[in-house]
Scaffold this motif. Sequence first.
Motif, PDB file in Angstrom:
ATOM      1  N   VAL A  80     -17.607  -0.862  -0.364  1.00  0.00           N
ATOM      2  CA  VAL A  80     -16.770  -2.052  -0.187  1.00  0.00           C
ATOM      3  C   VAL A  80     -16.944  -2.645   1.202  1.00  0.00           C
ATOM      4  N   LYS A 118       0.840  -1.197   0.000  1.00  0.00           N
ATOM      5  CA  LYS A 118       0.000   0.000   0.000  1.00  0.00           C
ATOM      6  C   LYS A 118       0.872   1.243   0.000  1.00  0.00           C
ATOM      7  N   ASP A 135      -7.975  -5.709  -2.778  1.00  0.00           N
ATOM      8  CA  ASP A 135      -7.526  -5.783  -1.393  1.00  0.00           C
ATOM      9  C   ASP A 135      -8.463  -6.658  -0.559  1.00  0.00           C
ATOM     10  N   LYS A 136      -9.774  -6.520  -0.790  1.00  0.00           N
ATOM     11  CA  LYS A 136     -10.758  -7.248   0.027  1.00  0.00           C
ATOM     12  C   LYS A 136     -11.161  -8.583  -0.595  1.00  0.00           C
ATOM     13  N   SER A 160     -15.246   3.271   0.045  1.00  0.00           N
ATOM     14  CA  SER A 160     -15.059   2.403   1.209  1.00  0.00           C
ATOM     15  C   SER A 160     -16.404   2.042   1.833  1.00  0.00           C
ATOM     16  N   ASN A 216     -13.310   8.595  -1.998  1.00  0.00           N
ATOM     17  CA  ASN A 216     -12.790   7.515  -1.167  1.00  0.00           C
ATOM     18  C   ASN A 216     -13.814   7.042  -0.150  1.00  0.00           C
ATOM     19  N   GLN A 228      -9.570   3.384  -8.184  1.00  0.00           N
ATOM     20  CA  GLN A 228      -9.604   3.209  -6.737  1.00  0.00           C
ATOM     21  C   GLN A 228     -10.449   1.994  -6.352  1.00  0.00           C
ATOM     22  N   TYR A 260      -8.567  -1.215  -6.949  1.00  0.00           N
ATOM     23  CA  TYR A 260      -7.572  -1.408  -5.903  1.00  0.00           C
ATOM     24  C   TYR A 260      -8.201  -1.919  -4.622  1.00  0.00           C
ATOM     25  N   LYS A 261      -9.313  -1.287  -4.233  1.00  0.00           N
ATOM     26  CA  LYS A 261      -9.993  -1.671  -2.989  1.00  0.00           C
ATOM     27  C   LYS A 261     -10.564  -3.084  -3.089  1.00  0.00           C
TER      28      LYS A 261
END
Length: 387
Positions: free
Chosen positions: A280, A3, A325-326, A277, A273, A318, A321-322
């Motif tokens: 997500v 990150k 990650d999850k 989030s 953002n 973005q 990417y998120k």
Amino acid sequence: MVKAIKVMLLPNNVQKTKMFQYAGASRFAYNWALAREKENYEKGGRFISDSELRKEFTKLRHSDEYAWLLNISNNVTKQAIKDACTAYKNFFKGLQKFPRFKSKKRSMPKFYQDNVKIRFSSTHIKFEGFSSSRKANKQKINWVRLAEHGRIPTDAKYMNPRISFDGLNWWISVCVEFPDCRETLHDDGVGIDLGIKDFAVCSDGVKYKNINKSQKVRKLEKQKRRLQRSISRSYEKNKKGESYCKTNNVIKKERLLLKLNHRLTNIRKNYLNQTISEIVNRKPRFICIEDLNVSGMMKNRHLSKAVQEQKFFRFRKQLEYKCSDKGIQLIVADWFYPSSKLCSCCGNIKRNLKLSDRIYRCECGNIMDRDFQAAINLKAYGERFAG
Ligand SMILES: [Zn+2]
């Protein structure tokens, strides 16, 4: 997962001076290396490797003319030379245009710090060679305060730390490896319809409004326009013959404009953002979005400004990417999928749907908000392709 973390710095005046010196040296070394490569190439020589260039540069450092370079930590110039070589190589590989020389006026002041020698405490960052004295009180100069405490882990492997100045503040950006945290996801997926009226409409009924239509942003935009006009008037007024003159007043106003621009960008970025989030963190099994033709939309002069302000491209990057990650599957619907023209009840496609039709009315009796229906259709599309 690696990150990138970016944190603002709060240097004192001595440290600020040092940082500008480092950035200047970095720029000098970059330009020097690029010039050497260029000159060599024009003479018919082959590519000079960066280790050779660095050896040459060390000699230069010890010559009388360039004695000022000795005050700068070696790693700063070393990396600048490496960067120049990479840019030069990339040009020959056809990956980029011929690298430009960094001008003092145009380029962003930035420099590198060695990733092994750099240190972080929860409140400070340690730079290399700001002070060469061993006395404890002089050593303090090396430690620059961070604006956010505890954001960067203190015992980690750091990658590619870069320090840059955006016109107002200094920033550190560094990459850190974090352990993967896979959470259990829900069975349900979500479809997201992006738009200009509302920023995003989700198939679970949640709407995210367009931040650019909020009172706060509109007020700031108005201030910005006024300031821009006032600056251009000042330039006209102080014009000497053909050349423009930068008075102290103009410098002051341009600084204000920069601040205003940063504030607007921060508000938009932050909103983006937060939206991502929030979506997500509801842990859907998959997320389906449409493949927006951003460059096509930009050509429409009535839409271009609104599209530009919405930052759709950034949103997608973005989100990718998120999601990775999850562990959420991200599905991008085919460009030809008629997400807003399709009736979610009977599957009829309404060809003549205009952009101004906010409510979708179908012959089968289905009446629905256009964007919400698109989100539902995208969810259905995602269900077909989700693994
Ligand atoms: Zn229908």
